[in-house]
Design an enzyme around this catalytic site. Sequence first.
Site, PDB file in Angstrom:
ATOM      1  N   LYS A 140     -14.328  43.375  -3.473  1.00  0.00           N
ATOM      2  CA  LYS A 140     -12.996  43.900  -3.773  1.00  0.00           C
ATOM      3  C   LYS A 140     -12.477  44.859  -2.680  1.00  0.00           C
ATOM      4  O   LYS A 140     -13.251  45.328  -1.842  1.00  0.00           O
ATOM      5  CB  LYS A 140     -13.041  44.605  -5.134  1.00  0.00           C
ATOM      6  CG  LYS A 140     -13.320  43.663  -6.316  1.00  0.00           C
ATOM      7  CD  LYS A 140     -13.265  44.463  -7.617  1.00  0.00           C
ATOM      8  CE  LYS A 140     -13.452  43.586  -8.836  1.00  0.00           C
ATOM      9  NZ  LYS A 140     -13.336  44.391 -10.082  1.00  0.00           N
TER      10      LYS A 140
ATOM     11  N   TYR B  98      -6.496  37.005 -13.007  1.00  0.00           N
ATOM     12  CA  TYR B  98      -6.967  37.877 -14.092  1.00  0.00           C
ATOM     13  C   TYR B  98      -6.216  37.644 -15.407  1.00  0.00           C
ATOM     14  O   TYR B  98      -6.180  38.536 -16.264  1.00  0.00           O
ATOM     15  CB  TYR B  98      -6.858  39.348 -13.681  1.00  0.00           C
ATOM     16  CG  TYR B  98      -8.073  39.892 -12.938  1.00  0.00           C
ATOM     17  CD1 TYR B  98      -9.363  39.755 -13.454  1.00  0.00           C
ATOM     18  CD2 TYR B  98      -7.941  40.589 -11.744  1.00  0.00           C
ATOM     19  CE1 TYR B  98     -10.474  40.282 -12.797  1.00  0.00           C
ATOM     20  CE2 TYR B  98      -9.046  41.120 -11.072  1.00  0.00           C
ATOM     21  CZ  TYR B  98     -10.310  40.957 -11.605  1.00  0.00           C
ATOM     22  OH  TYR B  98     -11.399  41.483 -10.971  1.00  0.00           O
TER      23      TYR B  98
ATOM     24  N   PHE C  10      -5.152  47.904 -18.809  1.00  0.00           N
ATOM     25  CA  PHE C  10      -5.415  48.089 -17.374  1.00  0.00           C
ATOM     26  C   PHE C  10      -4.950  46.906 -16.519  1.00  0.00           C
ATOM     27  O   PHE C  10      -5.118  46.919 -15.302  1.00  0.00           O
ATOM     28  CB  PHE C  10      -6.909  48.366 -17.129  1.00  0.00           C
ATOM     29  CG  PHE C  10      -7.854  47.299 -17.655  1.00  0.00           C
ATOM     30  CD1 PHE C  10      -8.113  46.148 -16.924  1.00  0.00           C
ATOM     31  CD2 PHE C  10      -8.498  47.462 -18.875  1.00  0.00           C
ATOM     32  CE1 PHE C  10      -8.981  45.166 -17.392  1.00  0.00           C
ATOM     33  CE2 PHE C  10      -9.376  46.494 -19.366  1.00  0.00           C
ATOM     34  CZ  PHE C  10      -9.614  45.341 -18.615  1.00  0.00           C
TER      35      PHE C  10
ATOM     36  N   ARG D  50     -24.407  38.613 -12.335  1.00  0.00           N
ATOM     37  CA  ARG D  50     -23.920  39.689 -13.212  1.00  0.00           C
ATOM     38  C   ARG D  50     -24.949  40.829 -13.262  1.00  0.00           C
ATOM     39  O   ARG D  50     -24.594  42.002 -13.295  1.00  0.00           O
ATOM     40  CB  ARG D  50     -23.673  39.149 -14.635  1.00  0.00           C
ATOM     41  CG  ARG D  50     -22.580  38.104 -14.745  1.00  0.00           C
ATOM     42  CD  ARG D  50     -21.198  38.655 -14.569  1.00  0.00           C
ATOM     43  NE  ARG D  50     -20.880  39.709 -15.506  1.00  0.00           N
ATOM     44  CZ  ARG D  50     -19.663  40.252 -15.616  1.00  0.00           C
ATOM     45  NH1 ARG D  50     -18.659  39.820 -14.870  1.00  0.00           N
ATOM     46  NH2 ARG D  50     -19.446  41.221 -16.468  1.00  0.00           N
TER      47      ARG D  50
ATOM     48  N   THR E  15     -19.799  47.134 -15.561  1.00  0.00           N
ATOM     49  CA  THR E  15     -18.424  47.268 -15.053  1.00  0.00           C
ATOM     50  C   THR E  15     -18.165  48.690 -14.548  1.00  0.00           C
ATOM     51  O   THR E  15     -17.550  48.878 -13.498  1.00  0.00           O
ATOM     52  CB  THR E  15     -17.430  46.925 -16.188  1.00  0.00           C
ATOM     53  OG1 THR E  15     -17.758  45.641 -16.702  1.00  0.00           O
ATOM     54  CG2 THR E  15     -16.000  46.910 -15.680  1.00  0.00           C
TER      55      THR E  15
ATOM     56  N   ARG F  69     -22.969  47.742  -8.048  1.00  0.00           N
ATOM     57  CA  ARG F  69     -21.954  48.700  -8.503  1.00  0.00           C
ATOM     58  C   ARG F  69     -22.499  50.122  -8.538  1.00  0.00           C
ATOM     59  O   ARG F  69     -21.760  51.080  -8.278  1.00  0.00           O
ATOM     60  CB  ARG F  69     -21.407  48.260  -9.859  1.00  0.00           C
ATOM     61  CG  ARG F  69     -20.420  47.095  -9.709  1.00  0.00           C
ATOM     62  CD  ARG F  69     -20.081  46.450 -11.009  1.00  0.00           C
ATOM     63  NE  ARG F  69     -18.888  45.617 -10.939  1.00  0.00           N
ATOM     64  CZ  ARG F  69     -18.486  44.815 -11.925  1.00  0.00           C
ATOM     65  NH1 ARG F  69     -19.181  44.734 -13.048  1.00  0.00           N
ATOM     66  NH2 ARG F  69     -17.393  44.096 -11.793  1.00  0.00           N
TER      67      ARG F  69
ATOM     68  N   HIS G 212     -16.589  41.482  -8.006  1.00  0.00           N
ATOM     69  CA  HIS G 212     -16.300  40.658  -9.188  1.00  0.00           C
ATOM     70  C   HIS G 212     -17.327  39.530  -9.218  1.00  0.00           C
ATOM     71  O   HIS G 212     -17.714  39.017  -8.173  1.00  0.00           O
ATOM     72  CB  HIS G 212     -14.900  40.043  -9.094  1.00  0.00           C
ATOM     73  CG  HIS G 212     -14.689  38.925 -10.087  1.00  0.00           C
ATOM     74  ND1 HIS G 212     -14.276  39.161 -11.373  1.00  0.00           N
ATOM     75  CD2 HIS G 212     -14.901  37.585  -9.981  1.00  0.00           C
ATOM     76  CE1 HIS G 212     -14.224  37.991 -12.025  1.00  0.00           C
ATOM     77  NE2 HIS G 212     -14.591  37.030 -11.200  1.00  0.00           N
TER      78      HIS G 212
HETATM   79  O1  CDP Z   1     -15.626  42.822 -13.815  1.00  0.00           O
HETATM   80  P1  CDP Z   1     -16.267  42.754 -15.183  1.00  0.00           P
HETATM   81  O2  CDP Z   1     -16.402  41.349 -15.683  1.00  0.00           O
HETATM   82  O3  CDP Z   1     -17.537  43.546 -15.245  1.00  0.00           O
HETATM   83  O4  CDP Z   1     -15.272  43.532 -16.181  1.00  0.00           O
HETATM   84  P2  CDP Z   1     -14.035  43.010 -17.022  1.00  0.00           P
HETATM   85  O5  CDP Z   1     -14.116  43.629 -18.367  1.00  0.00           O
HETATM   86  O6  CDP Z   1     -13.901  41.521 -16.949  1.00  0.00           O
HETATM   87  O7  CDP Z   1     -12.789  43.681 -16.303  1.00  0.00           O
HETATM   88  C1  CDP Z   1     -12.280  43.147 -15.095  1.00  0.00           C
HETATM   89  C2  CDP Z   1     -12.024  44.292 -14.143  1.00  0.00           C
HETATM   90  O8  CDP Z   1     -10.999  45.118 -14.684  1.00  0.00           O
HETATM   91  C3  CDP Z   1     -13.189  45.236 -13.921  1.00  0.00           C
HETATM   92  O9  CDP Z   1     -14.119  44.788 -12.959  1.00  0.00           O
HETATM   93  C4  CDP Z   1     -12.491  46.500 -13.478  1.00  0.00           C
HETATM   94  O10 CDP Z   1     -12.172  46.420 -12.089  1.00  0.00           O
HETATM   95  C5  CDP Z   1     -11.200  46.462 -14.271  1.00  0.00           C
HETATM   96  N1  CDP Z   1     -11.256  47.339 -15.445  1.00  0.00           N
HETATM   97  C6  CDP Z   1     -10.573  48.551 -15.429  1.00  0.00           C
HETATM   98  O11 CDP Z   1      -9.929  48.870 -14.420  1.00  0.00           O
HETATM   99  N2  CDP Z   1     -10.617  49.388 -16.518  1.00  0.00           N
HETATM  100  C7  CDP Z   1     -11.300  49.050 -17.619  1.00  0.00           C
HETATM  101  N3  CDP Z   1     -11.330  49.880 -18.662  1.00  0.00           N
HETATM  102  C8  CDP Z   1     -12.012  47.827 -17.667  1.00  0.00           C
HETATM  103  C9  CDP Z   1     -11.968  47.000 -16.561  1.00  0.00           C
HETATM  104 MG    MG Z   2     -14.990  39.935 -16.223  1.00  0.00          MG
END
Ligand code: CDP
Ligand code: MG
Length: 136
Positions: free
Chosen positions: A12, A52, A60, A88, A94, A105, A118
């Site tokens: 990213k 997305y 968000f 993962r 996350t 991360r 991601h």
């Molecule tokens: O990337 P991951 O699959 O772990 O998380 P996700 O729940 O699919 O969310 C996608 C992306 O949204 C995350 O990687 C974060 O960059 C962002 N996000 C955020 O900014 N604030 C949150 N509360 C949750 C996710």
């Molecule tokens: Mg995700």
Amino acid sequence: MSDVEQTLSIIKPDAVERDLQNKIKDEFIKSGFTIIKEKKIHITKIEAEEFYKVHQTKPFYNDLCEYLSSGPIFVMILEKFNAILDNRELMGATDPKKADEGTIRKKYGVSIDKNSVHGSDSSENAKKEIQFFFKD
Ligand code: CDP
Ligand code: MG
């Protein structure tokens, strides 16, 4: 049953901005992934919104799409036995604050939104996401 799989990975903008792409690619390689295809791109906000789309109802969503389109990213197809789940695990939670020691991360993420990588979360999404960035 696990099998040789492909998954989509994105380095990213926060990581590319700090020139961490080679360190992060080394993490993948050290963990047994092969980088099948990769490209550096700078996507538009419209493309980020499409990518997305599953998150379109989340609070968000707008900031996330602004962010993913804010600078260059590296998109990669990673291949390995059990690639989707193993990636993962290598990425970590996350929220970098909650990520396990040794994960990407934990090492490189700045915050829940600027979390450096991601990775596809299922076989179905891996196929869709690979197709999204690598149409040929
Ligand atoms: O990337 P991951 O699959 O772990 O998380 P996700 O729940 O699919 O969310 C996608 C992306 O949204 C995350 O990687 C974060 O960059 C962002 N996000 C955020 O900014 N604030 C949150 N509360 C949750 C996710
Ligand atoms: Mg995700």
